[in-house]
Write an enzyme that holds these catalytic residues in place. Structure first.
Site, PDB file in Angstrom:
ATOM      1  N   ASP A 101       3.903 -58.800 -40.027  1.00 55.23           N
ATOM      2  CA  ASP A 101       4.408 -58.605 -38.795  1.00 55.23           C
ATOM      3  C   ASP A 101       4.291 -56.946 -38.335  1.00 55.23           C
ATOM      4  O   ASP A 101       4.272 -56.212 -39.174  1.00 55.23           O
ATOM      5  CB  ASP A 101       5.886 -58.932 -38.557  1.00 55.23           C
ATOM      6  CG  ASP A 101       6.975 -58.138 -39.380  1.00 55.23           C
ATOM      7  OD1 ASP A 101       6.750 -58.040 -40.568  1.00 55.23           O
ATOM      8  OD2 ASP A 101       7.943 -57.786 -38.902  1.00 55.23           O
ATOM      9  N   GLU A 166       9.714 -58.148 -41.669  1.00 50.10           N
ATOM     10  CA  GLU A 166       9.911 -56.764 -42.129  1.00 50.10           C
ATOM     11  C   GLU A 166      10.330 -55.517 -41.099  1.00 50.10           C
ATOM     12  O   GLU A 166      11.568 -55.031 -41.153  1.00 50.10           O
ATOM     13  CB  GLU A 166       9.047 -56.157 -42.972  1.00 50.10           C
ATOM     14  CG  GLU A 166       9.425 -54.914 -44.057  1.00 50.10           C
ATOM     15  CD  GLU A 166       9.538 -53.630 -43.101  1.00 50.10           C
ATOM     16  OE1 GLU A 166       9.921 -52.835 -43.693  1.00 50.10           O
ATOM     17  OE2 GLU A 166       8.858 -53.416 -42.179  1.00 50.10           O
TER      18      GLU A 166
END
Length: 473
Positions: A101, A166
């Site tokens: 991400d 994250e």
């Protein structure tokens, strides 16, 4: 060395393929913090799983359930992808971690180009997530694939953990790792993470320490509604005035923390650690030019590094509820919330620092004899982490850097946080190496994020060389 020579040659010859694949990854807008792009995060996860299968890795999808987004919506958490390549008991097993991400990005934020279109300029590759963390996670794939393409046996067993949250706090990941400590992770010998950067732009490094973090919200509430300063100024205790007073007691303009006792638990400096700081190749003048400041608090390189890495720091981030628009407005806000954080270092524990700071603020506020109400909130903090730079895992990383770059790396710590490093270490007792690919000017989380083409391609070589060096331990 002859095997690696052919291996490196293959990687150089396939540079354009690697860049084209990175471009495809950058085009996927996998912003985990954006509700409208949940499907893009899932798409990027599927792409990484496909890459793992292409190199012969077994894959397992771990679903983490749901979470509540800050906008109040309940959403499914992005999947964590487990991969396993090889199960030869005679080989070492390395577990690598990365995230698929990225941070939000819009061209209107100040990007020179579309952040989700990979742009090549002056031997640099620009795009959101290009350095944090899409080039590094793809580099692991290409490092393994190159072994296979040149007919070499992959020298170690590899376990992969790729997550998609994250940049939004890795919700649920710690619990998953702890559950898998005696299962998926039970035979891991070493961990390696490439989710950080060189200290500067000239020399590779190995990172063996990170600061932790505690964050504070300090709310002061007064009247039931905002007031007119012409009518009430001088006759009421103003929440903003109370807050500014409290903030003035936290830190001096030259960075000295004023909270009594906050530095008492800092791990003492050893001669061995001091020598590492002295060896770091770093220019404060280059640093100042890069961020366009005329002076730093510390102008001596050793003092600079220690202030940045091994001593706590406090930063004030903002005041919510105060007027912040253009022009003038003579309002007395009825409630304001100040925000600040403290970066923690070994041996500081978040819970103890939170209690210490909270008690200090309450005492200072009581001394004001203000009728306003004080509320202090501090979410769960992150522990600092420090490893042993002499550990065999770090020596393997050092030798790999020497093979690829021809220099001995600096051993550095960082001021930021990568909480999963400590989670892996605590859950398994195994060493965690931070082996950065990108440079210190890559601008992760900022506009015009980039990675140099040479860092991407040499990074693939570096990860492959590291796997070979680990196999010798």
């Amino acid at each position: 060395m002859s095997d690696l020579k052919n291996y490196f040659k293959y990687i150089d010859e396939n540079k354009e393929f690697y860049i084209d694949e990175l471009a495809k990854a950058i085009s996927i807008k996998s912003v985990s913090g954006d509700v409208s792009r949940v499907s893009e995060v899932e798409k990027m996860g599927e792409k990484m799983e496909s890459h793992l299968r292409d190199i012969g890795s077994k894959t397992i999808i771990r679903n983490l359930g749901q979470y509540t987004h800050p906008n109040g919506k309940t959403l499914g958490l992005p999947s964590v992808i487990f991969g396993q390549l090889g199960s030869d008991s005679s080989k070492k097993t390395v577990c690598v971690y990365g995230h698929y991400d990225v941070q939000p990005a819009e061209e209107s934020d100040g990007w020179d180009t579309d952040p989700f279109v990979l742009t090549r300029k002056d031997s640099k590759l620009y795009g959101r997530g290009v350095s944090d963390d899409k080039a590094p996670i793809l580099a692991w794939i290409w490092a393994v694939q190159a072994y296979q393409k040149v007919g070499l046996e992959v020298p170690v067993n590899i376990k992969f953990i790729f997550e998609g949250m994250e940049e939004s706090g890795s919700v649920g990941l710690d619990d998953l790792i702890n559950r898998e400590a005696d299962q998926f992770l039970k035979d891991v010998d070493y961990f390696c993470i490439s989710d950080n950067y060189w200290l500067g732009t000239r020399k590779p490094c190995l990172t063996y320490g990170l600061r932790g973090l505690v964050y504070f919200f300090v709310e002061i509430e007064g009247a039931h509604a905002d007031l007119h300063s012409g009518v009430f100024g001088g006759v009421v205790h103003e929440p903003m005035t109370d807050l500014i007073h409290l903030f003035s007691k936290l830190i001096t303009s030259d960075g000295k923390l004023l909270i009594p006792g906050i530095s008492n638990t800092v791990a003492p400096l050893t001669e061995k650690e001091l020598e590492l700081y002295k060896k770091v190749d770093f220019s404060i003048e280059d640093f100042k030019r890069s961020i366009k400041v005329g002076k730093c608090i510390q102008e001596n390189p050793v003092d600079f590094h220690m202030a940045r890495w091994r001593y706590p720091s406090l930063s004030i981030h903002g005041i919510q509820g105060a007027f912040s628009g253009e022009g003038s407005k003579t309002v007395i806000p009825c409630k304001v919330t100040g925000k600040f954080s403290i970066r923690l270092v070994p041996n500081q524990e978040p819970e103890k620092i939170q209690a210490l700071v909270s008690d200090f603020l309450k005492t200072e506020f009581a001394g004001l004899q203000s009728p306003n109400k004080l509320h202090i909130y501090s979410p769960e903090g992150g522990m600092p982490w420090v490893s042993d730079p002499d550990h065999p895992n770090y020596m393997a990383g050092k030798r790999a850097i020497q093979q690829v770059y021809g220099v001995e790396p600096d051993f550095t710590r960082e001021g930021g946080s990568i909480p999963v490093a400590l989670t892996f270490e605590k859950a398994t007792g195994r060493n965690v190496l931070l082996l950065p690919l990108g440079r210190g000017d890559d601008g992760a989380h900022s506009v015009n994020e980039k990675i140099d083409e040479s860092n991407y391609i040499n990074g693939i070589k570096l990860l492959g060389a590291y796997l070979q060096e680990v196999s010798k331990l």
